[in-house]
Design an enzyme around this catalytic site. Structure first.
Site, PDB file in Angstrom:
ATOM      1  N   TYR A 111       0.811  -1.206   0.000  1.00  0.00           N
ATOM      2  CA  TYR A 111       0.000   0.000   0.000  1.00  0.00           C
ATOM      3  C   TYR A 111       0.852   1.267   0.000  1.00  0.00           C
ATOM      4  O   TYR A 111       0.319   2.369  -0.144  1.00  0.00           O
ATOM      5  CB  TYR A 111      -0.930   0.017   1.221  1.00  0.00           C
ATOM      6  CG  TYR A 111      -2.139  -0.869   1.079  1.00  0.00           C
ATOM      7  CD1 TYR A 111      -3.406  -0.341   0.945  1.00  0.00           C
ATOM      8  CD2 TYR A 111      -2.021  -2.256   1.073  1.00  0.00           C
ATOM      9  CE1 TYR A 111      -4.525  -1.145   0.824  1.00  0.00           C
ATOM     10  CE2 TYR A 111      -3.117  -3.071   0.946  1.00  0.00           C
ATOM     11  CZ  TYR A 111      -4.375  -2.510   0.824  1.00  0.00           C
ATOM     12  OH  TYR A 111      -5.473  -3.317   0.695  1.00  0.00           O
ATOM     13  N   LYS A 114       3.388 -13.792   6.563  1.00  0.00           N
ATOM     14  CA  LYS A 114       3.714 -14.850   5.608  1.00  0.00           C
ATOM     15  C   LYS A 114       5.237 -14.972   5.556  1.00  0.00           C
ATOM     16  O   LYS A 114       5.862 -15.027   4.493  1.00  0.00           O
ATOM     17  CB  LYS A 114       3.129 -14.504   4.232  1.00  0.00           C
ATOM     18  CG  LYS A 114       3.181 -15.637   3.218  1.00  0.00           C
ATOM     19  CD  LYS A 114       2.321 -16.828   3.595  1.00  0.00           C
ATOM     20  CE  LYS A 114       2.355 -17.888   2.495  1.00  0.00           C
ATOM     21  NZ  LYS A 114       1.706 -19.147   2.902  1.00  0.00           N
ATOM     22  N   ASP A 156      -6.055  -6.118   5.643  1.00  0.00           N
ATOM     23  CA  ASP A 156      -7.220  -5.820   4.828  1.00  0.00           C
ATOM     24  C   ASP A 156      -8.003  -7.097   4.536  1.00  0.00           C
ATOM     25  O   ASP A 156      -9.223  -7.168   4.743  1.00  0.00           O
ATOM     26  CB  ASP A 156      -6.760  -5.158   3.522  1.00  0.00           C
ATOM     27  CG  ASP A 156      -7.828  -4.269   2.897  1.00  0.00           C
ATOM     28  OD1 ASP A 156      -8.913  -4.132   3.484  1.00  0.00           O
ATOM     29  OD2 ASP A 156      -7.571  -3.700   1.825  1.00  0.00           O
TER      30      ASP A 156
END
Length: 420
Positions: free
Chosen positions: A159, A229, A307
């Site tokens: 982002y 992750k 998100d």
């Protein structure tokens, strides 16, 4: 404080910073609060939220002096630009604000105004509480098990918007640099390629994780889970995880223990008064939300993960129509619902304003008005539980009363008056 095309209410006082180090605020009983109604259905849910928040403030002996500011379509009409300096300055000056949804075109046009506001004002923590409201239809068997608060880092990750369009000179320059200077071979396919950079910093990660841990300790939560992750992206998301454990172990003493310590030193029994910090791989966490819902209380994660995950969590308690959010920085916040602008329903007085109302509840909490915040939640829950709902919920229940957006706000205000 003066602005070009914004009027400052004369019947309110500005919120000020009481402590530079902690970010603690001086909040008068009649604060000036900037509000952006937003695009699309923002023209419906914005006024509805104002009405409910006014009632809660009045019921607890306070008042809100609303200051209308503009972004998106309303700003283009008034200023011929999407995000005028008036709006940014007003929110910066008055420290606490609320906004409705703003439209972000897909694949073209300006970057997200929501992201722009967060970054410009350094609102680095996007906080999304997810809890069940009695009476809301849910796709899961036990939606009441969901009571989770997601702290989503707001300024970094993909982002951050560092990317180059396929086929441009810039994209080819980055490709050449990666292949020739960094010796990254056989990774990028031949032909046009879009390239993006994913920054995850120690500074950004640690301040977000501190915010999550501090919130958990202050609100008697039992755990903070670092979601990442890192098994694949070892030096970005893996680093986020490692920095999270550093914060827990080096800065919080005996108040915080890791999940390893929980099992190695306490046989899985959490000592009273302590907070457990643990981590989960992002894809597994999406499964855990469904299969082990009640094991997760506060989540700390990066922008994109947050998100996806908070939206998935919102589905379990009935959807984004009731999902609140707030962006927090150092002595500053901007509340906003999670849902989008749904322009096809704009002006129809039919959509559900609950998410905007409950985002306002988070704003009241930030002001330190816990009694007013509790009134809002209780009134919303009792209104919905009684079957008085907007069309989106009415079509899923039997025997309810379908209300317009404004009628639902009226019903919540009536309930606030009863409860007060």
């Amino acid at each position: 404080m003066s602005y070009d095309k914004v009027d400052v209410p004369e019947d309110g006082e500005a919120i000020t910073l009481a402590d530079e180090e902690t970010g603690e605020l001086n909040v008068p009983s009649n604060p000036i609060i900037p509000i952006i109604h937003g695009d699309g259905i923002g023209t419906d849910v914005g006024p509805a939220a104002q009405q409910v928040l006014d009632a809660a403030a009045e019921a607890t002996g306070r008042s809100i002096a609303w200051m209308r500011v503009y972004a998106g379509a309303s700003a283009r009409d008034k200023y011929d630009e999407n995000l005028p300096e008036d709006t940014v300055s007003a929110i910066r000056d008055h420290r606490v604000a609320i906004k409705g949804p703003l439209t972000t075109p897909v694949g073209a046009g300006f970057r997200s105004l929501n992201v722009a506001l967060r970054k410009t004002l350094d609102l680095y923590a996007n906080v999304r509480p997810t809890y069940y409201i009695e009476g809301v239809p849910s796709p899961v068997k036990n939606p009441e098990e969901m009571d989770m608060v997601t702290f989503r880092e707001n300024t970094e990750d993909v982002y951050a918007g560092i990317e180059w369009e396929a086929g441009t000179d810039e994209s080819e320059q980055v490709r050449d640099f990666l292949e020739q200077e960094m010796e990254v071979a056989d990774v990028i396919h031949d032909g046009p390629v879009g390239i993006g950079v994913k920054p995850i910093s120690e500074f950004g990660s640690k301040r977000l994780i501190r915010e999550a841990v501090d919130y958990a300790l202050a609100n008697d939560r039992d755990s903070v889970t670092l979601v990442h992750k890192g098994n694949i992206m070892k030096f970005t998301e893996g680093a986020f995880r490692d920095w999270g454990y550093e914060v827990a172990e080096e800065e919080y003493g005996d108040d915080v223990i890791t999940e390893d310590q929980l099992w190695e030193e306490h046989d899985g029994e959490r000592p009273e008064g302590t907070l457990v910090v643990k981590d989960r791989i992002a894809d597994n966490m999406l499964q855990q939300l469904l299969t082990r819902t009640d094991e997760y209380s506060v989540i700390a994660t990066m922008n994109l993960n947050g998100d996806y995950m908070s939206d998935a969590a919102g589905a379990q308690i009935g959807g984004l129509g009731i999902a609140p959010g707030i962006n927090r920085g150092h002595g500053r916040c901007l509340a906003e619902p999670v849902h989008g602008s749904a322009p096809k329903y704009a002006g129809e007085d039919k959509v559900n304003p609950t998410a905007m109302i409950l985002s306002g509840r988070e704003m009241l909490e930030y002001l330190g008005w816990g009694d007013a915040a509790d009134l809002v939640r209780d009134a919303v829950e009792e209104t919905i539980a009684s079957g008085k709902v907007t069309y989106d919920l009415h079509r899923q229940i039997e025997g309810g009363e379908k209300l317009a957006t404004s009628e639902f706000a009226d019903a919540v205000v009536d309930k606030i008056d009863e409860l007060a």
